[in-house]
Enzyme design. Structure first.
Site, PDB file in Angstrom:
ATOM      1  N   ASN A  27       0.868  -1.181   0.000  1.00 53.42           N
ATOM      2  CA  ASN A  27       0.000   0.000   0.000  1.00 53.42           C
ATOM      3  C   ASN A  27       0.900   1.224   0.000  1.00 53.42           C
ATOM      4  OD1 ASN A  27      -1.831   2.027   0.470  1.00 53.42           O
ATOM      5  ND2 ASN A  27      -2.356   1.384   2.563  1.00 53.42           N
ATOM      6  N   LYS A  41       0.055   4.260  -0.286  1.00 61.09           N
ATOM      7  CA  LYS A  41      -0.599   5.453   0.285  1.00 61.09           C
ATOM      8  C   LYS A  41      -0.338   6.663  -0.630  1.00 61.09           C
ATOM      9  CE  LYS A  41      -0.261   3.298   4.754  1.00 61.09           C
ATOM     10  NZ  LYS A  41      -0.197   3.414   6.192  1.00 61.09           N
ATOM     11  N   HIS A  93      -9.540   1.199   4.752  1.00 67.19           N
ATOM     12  CA  HIS A  93      -8.265   1.373   5.466  1.00 67.19           C
ATOM     13  C   HIS A  93      -8.509   2.311   6.652  1.00 67.19           C
ATOM     14  CE1 HIS A  93      -4.221   2.603   6.415  1.00 67.19           C
ATOM     15  NE2 HIS A  93      -3.823   1.490   5.817  1.00 67.19           N
ATOM     16  N   GLU A 119      -6.960   4.710   7.773  1.00 64.74           N
ATOM     17  CA  GLU A 119      -6.775   6.144   7.491  1.00 64.74           C
ATOM     18  C   GLU A 119      -8.028   6.723   6.840  1.00 64.74           C
ATOM     19  OE1 GLU A 119      -3.056   5.620   5.445  1.00 64.74           O
ATOM     20  OE2 GLU A 119      -2.189   4.981   7.356  1.00 64.74           O
ATOM     21  N   GLU A 132      -5.732  -4.923  10.420  1.00 64.06           N
ATOM     22  CA  GLU A 132      -4.679  -3.938  10.650  1.00 64.06           C
ATOM     23  C   GLU A 132      -4.931  -3.185  11.952  1.00 64.06           C
ATOM     24  OE1 GLU A 132      -2.614  -2.825   6.778  1.00 64.06           O
ATOM     25  OE2 GLU A 132      -4.324  -1.504   6.967  1.00 64.06           O
ATOM     26  N   GLY A 143       2.350   2.186  10.807  1.00 68.87           N
ATOM     27  CA  GLY A 143       3.287   3.298  10.663  1.00 68.87           C
ATOM     28  C   GLY A 143       3.976   3.666  11.966  1.00 68.87           C
ATOM     29  N   SER A 186       3.232  -2.313  10.230  1.00 69.76           N
ATOM     30  CA  SER A 186       4.688  -2.416  10.405  1.00 69.76           C
ATOM     31  C   SER A 186       5.250  -3.788  10.025  1.00 69.76           C
ATOM     32  CB  SER A 186       5.074  -2.030  11.835  1.00 69.76           C
ATOM     33  OG  SER A 186       4.656  -0.700  12.114  1.00 69.76           O
TER      34      SER A 186
HETATM   35  P1  PGA Z   1       2.707   0.218   7.644  1.00 69.66           P
HETATM   36  O1  PGA Z   1       1.248   0.455   7.033  1.00 69.66           O
HETATM   37  O2  PGA Z   1       3.218  -1.076   7.058  1.00 69.66           O
HETATM   38  O3  PGA Z   1       3.512   1.415   7.180  1.00 69.66           O
HETATM   39  O4  PGA Z   1       2.558   0.150   9.127  1.00 69.66           O
HETATM   40  C1  PGA Z   1       0.357  -0.600   6.874  1.00 69.66           C
HETATM   41  C2  PGA Z   1      -0.919  -0.107   6.261  1.00 69.66           C
HETATM   42  O5  PGA Z   1      -1.383   0.981   6.633  1.00 69.66           O
HETATM   43  O6  PGA Z   1      -1.512  -0.767   5.388  1.00 69.66           O
END
Ligand code: PGA
Length: 251
Positions: A10, A12, A96, A98, A168, A174, A214
């Site tokens: 992803n 983003k 997601h 976010e 997630e 992140g 992560s």
């Molecule tokens: P990350 O993000 O691997 O940077 O923690 C995962 C995600 O948001 O899909």
């Protein structure tokens, strides 16, 4: 759809078009094991170049990171599933954290988006997960089951069989804080059991459930070795071709 190992990236809101094309090109020559699929969720502006750059690799699929729930019309700035489909992308990330948190996407809206993506024949990657407060309250498993119930329970077993689920935990996204393999397994086993109640044991067994938060080259193997962790949805670490390649090799 039978259960597969899936390494999904992803991106983003990252990469220029030339950086993105280079990253996608690196995947076009990647050897991917049988039974494994690679998906990259790229910005809308990069869909076309990513589809073209990876066309020679039948194990690599391109996803959008969101879509609108309507067919078409007066929705300035929005992207329809038909538009995504017409470029050659095959998957859409939905829900997601976010999008849920920053753009206020509700379980109800996500239900409509799931329906639209399925209606158009694309594959939803349905994200779910709890924040730290919910985890610490001990209600995390019920909370995430509730997200699945609210957005997916209305589906037939046949429609459900086309969905990929990504767990997630928000506190691990992140942040560099990964859920332990045991924490990921505990949740994903519970989610699979919950899905079995709605759609039957076979559909639940065949569903790929990914872990996200992560995931890195150094922890992917241990996470993916858990019986109910069928791969990862990878943010930051998917922006590095070599590291993402190692994650793809971690099954
Ligand atoms: P990350 O993000 O691997 O940077 O923690 C995962 C995600 O948001 O899909």
């Amino acid at each position: 759809m039978a259960r597969k190992n899936i390494a999904a990236g992803n991106w983003k809101m990252n990469t220029s078009i030339s950086e993105g094309t280079q990253l996608a090109k690196a995947l076009s020559t990647k050897t991917v094991a049988d039974g494994t699929e690679v998906i990259i969720a790229v910005p809308f502006t990069h869909l076309q170049s990513a589809v073209e750059a990876t066309a020679s690799n039948s194990k690599v699929f391109i996803a959008a990171q969101n879509c609108n729930e309507n067919d078409k019309g007066a929705y300035t700035g929005e992207i329809s599933v038909d538009m995504i489909d017409s470029i050659g992308a095959t998957h859409v990330v939905l829900g997601h954290s976010e999008r849920r948190e920053i753009f206020n996407e509700s379980n109800e809206l996500l239900k409509a988006k799931v329906d639209k993506v399925l209606e158009k024949g694309l594959t939803p990657i349905f994200c779910c997960g709890e924040n730290l407060e919910i985890r610490e309250s001990g209600k995390h498993i019920d909370f995430v089951k509730g997200q699945l119930t609210d957005s997916l329970a209305h589906l037939s077993a046949d429609s459900f069989s086309k969905i990929i689920v990504a767990y997630e935990p928000i506190w691990a996204i992140g942040t560099g804080k990964t859920a332990s393999p045991e924490q990921a397994q505990e949740m994903q086993e519970a989610l699979r059991a919950h899905l079995a109640e709605h759609f039957g044991a076979e559909a639940a067994q065949n569903c790929s459930i990914l872990y996200g938060g992560s995931v890195k080259p150094g922890n992917a193997k241990e996470l993916f070795s858990q019986p109910d962790v069928d791969g990862g949805l990878v943010g930051g670490a998917s922006l590095d071709a070599e590291g993402f390649g190692q994650i793809i090799d971690s099954f």
